[in-house]
Motif scaffolding. Structure first.
Motif, PDB file in Angstrom:
ATOM      1  N   PRO A 102       0.654  -1.097  -0.060  1.00  0.00           N
ATOM      2  CA  PRO A 102      -0.078   0.174   0.125  1.00  0.00           C
ATOM      3  C   PRO A 102       0.832   1.228   0.067  1.00  0.00           C
ATOM      4  O   PRO A 102       0.494   2.364  -0.414  1.00  0.00           O
ATOM      5  N   ALA A 103       2.117   1.027   0.622  1.00  0.00           N
ATOM      6  CA  ALA A 103       3.023   2.538   0.425  1.00  0.00           C
ATOM      7  C   ALA A 103       3.564   2.499  -0.874  1.00  0.00           C
ATOM      8  O   ALA A 103       3.478   3.990  -1.193  1.00  0.00           O
ATOM      9  N   ALA A 104       3.713   1.604  -1.447  1.00  0.00           N
ATOM     10  CA  ALA A 104       4.134   1.838  -2.923  1.00  0.00           C
ATOM     11  C   ALA A 104       3.034   2.158  -3.827  1.00  0.00           C
ATOM     12  O   ALA A 104       3.073   3.118  -4.743  1.00  0.00           O
ATOM     13  N   GLU A 105       1.921   1.897  -3.703  1.00  0.00           N
ATOM     14  CA  GLU A 105       0.466   2.347  -4.278  1.00  0.00           C
ATOM     15  C   GLU A 105      -0.094   3.446  -4.042  1.00  0.00           C
ATOM     16  O   GLU A 105      -0.873   4.199  -4.482  1.00  0.00           O
ATOM     17  N   GLN A 106       0.541   4.022  -2.696  1.00  0.00           N
ATOM     18  CA  GLN A 106      -0.090   5.354  -2.195  1.00  0.00           C
ATOM     19  C   GLN A 106      -1.471   5.024  -1.620  1.00  0.00           C
ATOM     20  O   GLN A 106      -2.357   6.210  -1.924  1.00  0.00           O
TER      21      GLN A 106
END
Length: 510
Positions: free
Chosen positions: A71-75
């Protein structure tokens, strides 16, 4: 953005390590001279004992970190908020439990170690050295996980650097003035408290968008009990030696052992700082682009191994001349032992050489599937150490560590290669073997040279030149052994140079 944050993480980590080493070598010397080897041994034994209480964290942070990468990579802020709310609740419980238990440990610890130090000195040393962690669990830990997942590790590194500098300067002043061990520990606690407040305020401002109304995502920490098994095994594996020596051989022997751990540990921290600078990028790429991840993984394995062998070779060659200068005037026990450096180097090479495989297992979330292997590693270490500590002392516990590492390092390499990467493990073993041969050749070459090692400036200059030369040779060897890694390195270098030139042209145009 990932490349930029990797650079910031690496630069901050290396600079922090340089400052920590510069300050860190001063303090133990002052403790030895001003307070004696028993006080130095007590500090080391206290740190190792408190590490076991970190088990209360139950693997929450590690499990949540792996869950946060995607989720951090996909914001995806909603998913991040859900995971954050889950770990916030868990860390609140951990902080309260930790505070209660450290109070009990502070009372019991003086009864279990072999020392002539006063009861209340030991009690307050343990209490003041541990309460800071309880505060961090309550207020800071949840933000640290999020900062790491987003690649903002440089914030944590810089905060720790500020704390290290503050504590080190304060310790130097207190020890020179002849103050007690309790005063030194009180200073550490107050500085740590201030750092927790400042870092928490920063994180709250940075992540003001977190939505506490989002239901906690308990699936993010579903594997935390499996992670806990790994942590228990790891703590037994890493910290048995100091506690065992403290009980069986006394705090003076612990002080000698801890001195080698400190010096070799500085090298390990430098390696970890560089590894950690790219960990978030590897973790995010694993979940979003597997083909690209495999290329990055091979390069990471190759050049991490080159860095590890070069740095520990330098440490092995120069540690005894350094200790001869460093412990001059300390007469209560000898710190020079020609065998210990080689045993320590074996442990660190085996441990750091498996770093790439270990990260793949963590990214894949195979904590439960590999927990039995981790337990076996700890059992091997504990049994052999218990059998050999009485007849062999420090040699015995290190032999136990090496035996356990031989099993687990091979197991990790095979598991990551065959189960997760679907690639032959022989590539890794070929790198290990070739680097090992070069290590031995360079060690004998260094011993044959008439190096000037009778003063700190001469020793440090010789070590720096030797380290750079060794790192260059190991890097060339790694590039020759792995064509894919060489291409990745050249590609990163090309893009970095182009970015620098573009920014320089933009600046000149303005």
């Amino acid at each position: 953005m990932r490349a930029k944050r990797c650079f910031f993480n690496a630069f901050s980590g290396l600079f922090s390590q340089f400052v920590s080493v510069a300050l860190g070598v001063i303090i133990p010397r002052l403790v030895l001279v001003q307070l004696g080897s028993e006080a130095n041994g007590l500090l080391s034994a206290t740190q190792q004992a408190l590490v076991y209480l970190d088990l209360l964290e139950s693997g929450i942070g590690t499990a949540a970190l792996q869950a946060l990468y995607k989720p951090a990579a996909e914001q995806d802020r909603a998913a991040v908020s859900g995971i954050f709310n889950a770990i916030r609740r868990e860390y609140a419980k951990v902080g309260i439990a930790y505070a209660v238990l450290v109070c009990g440990l502070s009372v019991l610890f003086p009864f279990f170690i072999k020392t002539e130090l006063p009861f209340f000195t030991v009690l307050l040393t343990v209490l003041l050295g541990s309460m800071g962690q309880a505060v961090r669990f309550l207020f800071q830990a949840k933000y640290r996980v999020l900062l790491q997942a987003e690649g903002r590790g440089y914030v944590l590194i810089n905060a720790n650097l500020l704390l290290t500098v503050s504590i080190s300067i304060g310790k130097i002043i207190l020890l020179i003035c002849g103050l007690s061990l309790i005063a030194v520990q009180l200073l550490c606690f107050l500085c740590g408290l201030l750092q927790t407040v400042l870092l928490t305020l920063y994180a709250k401002k940075q992540y003001s968008w977190l939505n506490r109304a989002v239901p906690p995502d308990t699936t993010a920490t579903a594997q935390h009990r499996a992670v806990l098994v790994h942590q228990i095994s790891g703590l037994i594996f890493q910290n048995t030696d100091v506690l065992l020596l403290s009980v069986v051989c006394g705090l003076k022997t612990t002080s000698v052992y801890s001195m080698y751990v400190m010096l070799f540990g500085m090298v390990g921290t430098a390696v970890s700082a560089i590894n950690g600078s790219v960990s978030f990028a590897l973790g995010q790429t694993y979940h979003t682009d597997r083909a690209h991840f495999l290329r990055l993984y091979r390069a990471f394995e190759t050049y991490n191994m080159a860095l590890t062998f070069a740095l520990y070779l330098t440490a092995d060659v120069f540690i005894l001349p350094f200790l001869k200068l460093y412990t001059a005037g300390v007469t209560d026990i000898s710190y020079l032992d020609p065998v210990l450096p080689h045993l320590f180097v074996c442990t660190y090479l085996l441990s750091n050489g498996r770093a790439a495989a270990q990260r793949v297992i963590e990214y894949a979330g195979h904590f439960q599937k590999t927990q039995n292997r981790s337990v076996i590693e700890s059992v091997i270490n504990l049994l052999i150490s218990l059998l050999l500590v009485v007849p062999l002392g420090m040699y015995g516990v290190l032999i136990g560590t090496i035996a356990a590492l031989l099993y687990r390092t091979n197991d990790m390499i095979f598991y990551a290669s065959h189960k997760l990467l679907h690639a032959p493990a022989r590539r890794t073993y070929r790198k290990f073997l070739c680097n090992g041969v070069l290590f031995v050749l360079l060690w004998f070459s260094a011993k044959a040279l008439p190096l000037p090692l009778n003063s700190y400036p001469a020793l440090l200059l010789s070590a720096a030149v030797f380290c750079i030369f060794s790192l260059l040779l190991f890097t060339v060897l790694g590039s020759a052994l792995d064509c894919d890694a060489r291409r990745v390195l050249f590609d990163i270098w090309r893009r970095t140079v182009m970015t620098v030139l573009q920014k320089a042209n933009t600046f000149a145009a303005k």
